[in-house]
Design a protein around this motif. Structure first.
Motif, mmCIF file in Angstrom:
data_model
loop_
_atom_site.group_PDB
_atom_site.id
_atom_site.type_symbol
_atom_site.label_atom_id
_atom_site.label_comp_id
_atom_site.label_asym_id
_atom_site.label_seq_id
_atom_site.Cartn_x
_atom_site.Cartn_y
_atom_site.Cartn_z
ATOM 1 N N ASP A 105 -11.207 73.314 54.588
ATOM 2 C CA ASP A 105 -9.782 73.638 54.535
ATOM 3 C C ASP A 105 -9.363 74.189 53.182
ATOM 4 O OD1 ASP A 105 -9.773 72.651 57.077
ATOM 5 O OD2 ASP A 105 -8.321 71.052 56.730
ATOM 6 N N GLU A 106 -9.841 73.567 52.102
ATOM 7 C CA GLU A 106 -9.405 73.985 50.771
ATOM 8 C C GLU A 106 -9.886 75.405 50.441
ATOM 9 O OE1 GLU A 106 -13.130 71.358 50.091
ATOM 10 O OE2 GLU A 106 -11.408 71.475 51.460
ATOM 11 N N GLU A 109 -7.756 77.914 52.368
ATOM 12 C CA GLU A 109 -6.479 78.117 51.678
ATOM 13 C C GLU A 109 -6.642 79.056 50.487
ATOM 14 O OE1 GLU A 109 -2.772 75.733 49.508
ATOM 15 O OE2 GLU A 109 -4.542 74.604 50.180
ATOM 16 N N LYS A 110 -7.719 78.909 49.708
ATOM 17 C CA LYS A 110 -7.932 79.779 48.555
ATOM 18 C C LYS A 110 -8.120 81.232 48.993
ATOM 19 C CE LYS A 110 -10.436 78.406 45.061
ATOM 20 N NZ LYS A 110 -11.512 77.826 44.217
ATOM 21 N N GLN A 113 -4.698 82.563 50.051
ATOM 22 C CA GLN A 113 -3.835 82.814 48.893
ATOM 23 C C GLN A 113 -4.224 84.112 48.198
ATOM 24 O OE1 GLN A 113 -3.937 79.745 45.889
ATOM 25 N NE2 GLN A 113 -2.024 80.413 44.957
ATOM 26 N N ARG A 226 -1.806 80.203 58.762
ATOM 27 C CA ARG A 226 -0.741 79.297 58.300
ATOM 28 C C ARG A 226 -0.585 79.394 56.785
ATOM 29 N NH1 ARG A 226 -0.340 73.834 56.845
ATOM 30 N NH2 ARG A 226 -2.470 73.282 57.460
ATOM 31 N N TYR A 227 -1.702 79.375 56.077
ATOM 32 C CA TYR A 227 -1.641 79.489 54.620
ATOM 33 C C TYR A 227 -1.223 80.896 54.189
ATOM 34 C CZ TYR A 227 -3.862 74.929 53.928
ATOM 35 O OH TYR A 227 -4.139 73.588 53.895
ATOM 36 N N TYR A 228 -1.753 81.911 54.864
ATOM 37 C CA TYR A 228 -1.407 83.298 54.517
ATOM 38 C C TYR A 228 0.097 83.525 54.643
ATOM 39 C CZ TYR A 228 -1.343 88.444 54.781
ATOM 40 O OH TYR A 228 -1.067 89.781 54.579
ATOM 41 N N GLN A 230 2.328 81.303 54.531
ATOM 42 C CA GLN A 230 3.001 80.464 53.521
ATOM 43 C C GLN A 230 3.076 81.201 52.185
ATOM 44 O OE1 GLN A 230 1.426 76.423 53.034
ATOM 45 N NE2 GLN A 230 1.613 76.631 50.817
ATOM 46 N N TYR A 231 1.985 81.862 51.800
ATOM 47 C CA TYR A 231 1.944 82.582 50.525
ATOM 48 C C TYR A 231 2.540 83.988 50.627
ATOM 49 C CZ TYR A 231 -1.045 78.854 48.715
ATOM 50 O OH TYR A 231 -1.537 77.630 48.293
#
Length: 295
Positions: A105-106, A109-110, A113, A226-228, A230-231
């Motif tokens: 997951d981490e 996310e990187k 981002q 979801r992360y994309y 978000q950023y």
């Protein structure tokens, strides 16, 4: 070790230096340059363009401009020497994500981002026209590789590009996002390498390429988006809209594999060609059901 160092490397280096091949690079040859100077050990990355570089419709000055822009915001290694035969960049000591690291997951996310940050940068002056690039690859093919099925698929994909892609997704794109082009340094900072295809383009292309090359399942793809989003809140990308671009990316991959096999007759490209040929048929069939159109 290589037999003879490129002139731009000789001019940059002291009299004594070493060049060690680095794996990777399909339209170039990569090396690690090392030498001692003023009591320090120095390491640099050398990229020497191969004969296929220009045949793939690339332009060295555009690649330099894109990487320098990305390096200025910390997404790419700094370019130290620019030359028509190749480049010298900072050496990044680190590692690529292996299969297990790619699904953590981490790390997802990187990756999200970094991609979101890139897509929100000012766009380069040049852009990659997907239709022109596809047609360029197709026109490069020998007659023996131009089948009726391939022509029909290309026509369909061009129609998808012109009719079905979201119009508001243009940005600074890398256009070759795969695991070997991401590297994490010893301070866990993530960098993106190999900017030869970088240009203004449709941002969904980068994401669909990343999903294809990382071979993520739905769960990893959904987490990335979801992360994309978000950023990059204005993006609002959905998995459904990427189904269209996934077909475009597969068509680009298929034609590229045929072009590379035609040049070298390397069985690696033949296997990739066969894999992509199966994949694009499957993706077109699934997309036709979603969009409810006849092929």
């Amino acid at each position: 070790m290589m037999n003879k160092a490129p002139e731009f490397v000789v001019q940059f280096s002291p009299e004594s230096f070493s060049l060690t091949p680095v794996l990777g690079g399909l339209s170039n040859h990569n090396y690690r340059l090392q030498f001692q100077q003023h009591g320090r050990n120095n390491s640099y990355f050398v990229r020497q363009f191969a004969a296929t570089y220009l045949s793939m419709d690339n332009a060295v000055e555009l690649e330099y401009a894109a990487q320098i822009q990305a390096a200025n915001i910390g997404l790419a290694p700094n370019v130290i020497v620019q030359h028509k035969q190749g480049m010298i960049c900072d050496w990044i000591t680190g590692q690529h994500c292996d299969d297990s690291a790619q699904i953590r997951d981490e790390n997802i996310e990187k990756l999200a981002q970094l991609v979101a940050m890139l897509h929100q940068q000012p766009t380069p002056n040049h852009h990659l026209d997907m239709v022109e690039r596809l047609q360029h690859y197709e026109q490069t093919l020998n007659a023996e590789f131009k089948t009726v099925q391939l022509a029909q698929q290309l026509t369909l994909v061009i129609n998808l590009i012109e009719q079905y892609l979201p119009a508001n997704r243009w940005g600074f794109c890398h256009h070759d996002m795969n695991p070997l082009n991401f590297i994490e340094d010893e301070q866990t900072k993530l960098y993106l390498l190999d900017w030869e295809f970088a240009a203004a383009g449709h941002c969904d292309f980068d994401i669909a390429t990343l999903f294809q090359t990382f071979e993520w399942q739905d769960a990893q793809q959904a987490l990335f988006l979801r992360y994309y989003n978000q950023y990059y809140p204005a993006a609002k990308v959905t998995l459904a809209q990427l189904d269209v671009m996934a077909v475009v990316v597969e068509m680009m991959t298929l034609l590229w594999c045929i072009v590379m096999y035609q040049q070298d007759k390397d069985v690696t490209y033949l296997r990739l060609w066969q894999r992509s040929e199966y994949a694009i048929t499957d993706k077109i069939n699934r997309l036709s059901k979603e969009l409810q159109w006849d092929q």
